[in-house]
Write a protein that holds these residues in place. Structure first.
Motif, short mmCIF file in Angstrom:
data_model
loop_
_atom_site.label_atom_id
_atom_site.label_comp_id
_atom_site.label_asym_id
_atom_site.label_seq_id
_atom_site.Cartn_x
_atom_site.Cartn_y
_atom_site.Cartn_z
N LYS A 141 -23.70 -14.86 23.59
CA LYS A 141 -22.86 -14.37 24.68
C LYS A 141 -22.87 -12.85 24.69
O LYS A 141 -22.97 -12.23 23.62
N PRO A 142 -22.66 -12.21 25.82
CA PRO A 142 -22.45 -12.83 27.11
C PRO A 142 -23.73 -13.41 27.69
O PRO A 142 -24.79 -12.80 27.61
N ARG A 157 -26.46 -14.60 30.34
CA ARG A 157 -26.96 -13.94 31.54
C ARG A 157 -27.78 -14.91 32.39
O ARG A 157 -28.11 -15.99 31.95
N ARG A 192 -31.97 -7.94 23.78
CA ARG A 192 -30.87 -6.98 23.79
C ARG A 192 -31.36 -5.69 23.12
O ARG A 192 -31.70 -5.69 21.96
N GLN A 237 -23.14 -5.32 30.91
CA GLN A 237 -22.61 -6.61 31.31
C GLN A 237 -21.81 -6.50 32.61
O GLN A 237 -21.78 -7.42 33.42
N GLN A 286 -24.08 -6.94 35.35
CA GLN A 286 -24.41 -8.36 35.52
C GLN A 286 -23.36 -9.05 36.39
O GLN A 286 -23.69 -9.87 37.25
N SER A 295 -16.18 -8.52 25.93
CA SER A 295 -17.63 -8.55 25.92
C SER A 295 -18.18 -9.18 27.20
O SER A 295 -19.16 -8.71 27.77
N SER A 296 -17.50 -10.21 27.68
CA SER A 296 -17.97 -10.93 28.87
C SER A 296 -17.87 -10.11 30.15
O SER A 296 -18.58 -10.39 31.11
N GLY A 305 -17.96 -6.67 30.02
CA GLY A 305 -18.61 -5.39 29.79
C GLY A 305 -17.64 -4.29 29.38
O GLY A 305 -17.95 -3.11 29.51
#
Lengths: 320, 157
Positions: free
Chosen positions: A198-199, A201, A308, B29, B32, B90-91, B93
């Motif tokens: 995670k996260p 994508r 990453r 993120q 994203q 984290s999810s 960003g």
């Protein structure tokens, strides 16, 4: 990319067989048939940018493929399991963007309930356990679950699914925010198809389709052969063994990119007899993968997620 | 005239985003998330971020309550809250908030109360900064969308 590979294979095959001056050799015929299947599979797995266009194009593809008796027209249904509200919303959006039908639940027990899990069915062998009207309440093509959840972890859920005759053919993918090689290994050994860091994508979600397709192909093949073979449950167990054994007994495959590996796994479902020469040719092809298709399993070898480039912890040391 | 304003708003938004990336407040993120927003889900980013705000404030409140408890500080529970906050940060960003959580978690694993208190102060500060900047971002976005809506009828005249 698979189309290119398919064409390369055909080219090489023609070269190899033309010297024997036999036309049309039966090996060429069987080779091209499997290529046709590969081409169709690669069409299906192409990601479409917007949901509206993809549904029309996939239905067009689906009808031609359905004529081959391989994959039905409907969308794939994914069950996403995560205790975090945000992660559920995120995975739902990711999956819907990829034109999947999505159901989200917040715990492993709710997931099992949704799947129609029957704890008593573990030891009873069934003739055609993929038929949803037999055991499963709903038709789920893939389960994607978080690892760290209270009460029942993703690993526990994985074990329960793989231990159930009704559900064990459903591919399971595990997600985790932590890169723990032992954890990743354990999940893969227990039968998880993939392990995502995670996260999650869109590039990760794009890797799901081959797993769902493979299971559909297996299911359809079993439906066709179940009339001829009364003990098809055994052949099903054998087929499940086959892709795993094939991966382990051919170390050369490890050096070839995942995209080629995925193709190999699809080919390992014996729709047609695969002559040994064909498999050798697959391994001889130079890999032409895009950078991001590195297997997430490599994360445990590198200690870092391959796609990453940013460090996960910006210079802050932690005691984990 | 209105087109000029829309361009200025877009420039403001980009400038703010660039600043937040440069400061490490947001990371990749977040981009994203923006990519997942489209016509079929036009408010995706603000929806997710609002859930994040709610969840984070709840967790921060719990963390403070746990630390006020001098005698029976439940460090394990603290760790659980931190894991949740880390995961959700984290999810979306929220890079700096996540990093403070990591340091905070290290302190809680050592049962270091003073360290935890300091980390909580930093965490609350980082969270407040993030929240105010994201609000600013959404305000600019809203003005841009509103501006775009007003423009078209006037062009018909």
């Amino acid at each position: 990319m698979w189309i290119l590979v398919g064409l390369c294979l055909q080219y090489k095959a023609i070269h190899l067989f033309s010297s024997s001056s036999l036309s049309p050799s039966p090996s060429i015929v069987s080779l091209s048939k499997t290529h046709l299947i590969n081409l169709r599979i690669s069409f299906l797995s192409q990601k479409s940018p917007s949901s509206s266009s993809s549904s029309s194009s996939s239905s067009a593809m689906g009808s031609s493929v359905a004529a081959m008796g391989m994959v039905p027209d409907s969308k794939f249904h994914v069950l996403a399991v995560d205790d975090s509200v945000i992660d559920r919303k995120l995975i739902e959006r990711l999956l819907k963007t990829s034109s999947y039908q999505v159901t989200t639940v917040d715990s492993g027990s709710k997931a099992l309930e949704f799947l129609g899990y029957d704890p008593g069915n573990g030891s009873i062998p069934s003739v055609s356990s993929n038929h949803h009207h037999h055991h499963q309440e709903v038709d789920v093509n893939l389960v994607i679950t978080d690892y760290c959840m209270p009460e029942m972890t993703g690993y526990d859920l994985l074990k329960k699914i793989k231990g159930s005759t009704a559900l064990r053919n459903i591919p399971v993918v595990i997600m985790s925010s932590e890169n723990v090689p032992a954890r990743i290994n354990r999940c893969l050994e227990e039968g998880a198809e993939e392990f995502f860091l995670k996260p999650v994508r869109l590039s990760d979600v794009n890797r799901l389709r081959p797993h769902m397709l493979k299971t559909k192909l297996k299911c359809d093949k079993l439906e066709r052969t179940s009339e001829d073979h009364p003990d098809s449950s055994q052949s099903q167990a054998l087929e499940q063994q086959q892709p795993r054994e094939q991966e382990q007994s051919q170390p050369l495959l490890q050096q070839i990119s995942t995209s080629l590996q995925d193709q190999d796994r699809i080919q390992s479902v014996p729709l047609l007899p695969t002559p040994p020469q064909e498999q050798e040719q697959l391994q001889l092809l130079p890999p032409t993968p895009p950078q991001q298709s590195n297997n997430k399993r490599k994360a445990m070898e590198d200690g870092l997620s391959p796609d990453r480039t940013r460090p996960r912890y910006n210079g802050i040391t932690t005691m984990v | 005239m209105l087109g000029f304003r829309a361009d200025r708003l877009r420039a403001d938004m980009n400038r703010l985003l660039a600043l937040l990336f440069h400061q490490g407040v947001l990371d990749e993120q977040f981009l994203q998330l923006q990519q997942l927003q489209d016509e079929s889900s036009p408010n995706f980013v603000s929806e997710v971020v609002n859930i994040y705000f709610q969840e984070s404030e709840r967790l921060l409140k719990n963390l403070r309550a746990l630390l006020i408890e001098r005698d029976l500080t439940d460090y394990k529970k603290m760790g659980n809250h931190l894991n949740q906050l880390m995961g959700s940060s984290s999810s979306i960003g929220a890079n700096r908030v996540r990093n403070v959580c990591i340091a905070f978690r290290a302190n809680s694993e050592q049962n270091n109360r003073a360290g935890c208190l300091r980390a909580l102060e930093v965490l609350e500060h980082e969270y407040c900064y993030l929240k105010s900047k994201l609000h600013e971002l959404f305000q600019i976005e809203q003005q841009r969308v509103l501006g775009a809506g007003v423009r078209y009828p006037m062009q018909q005249n």
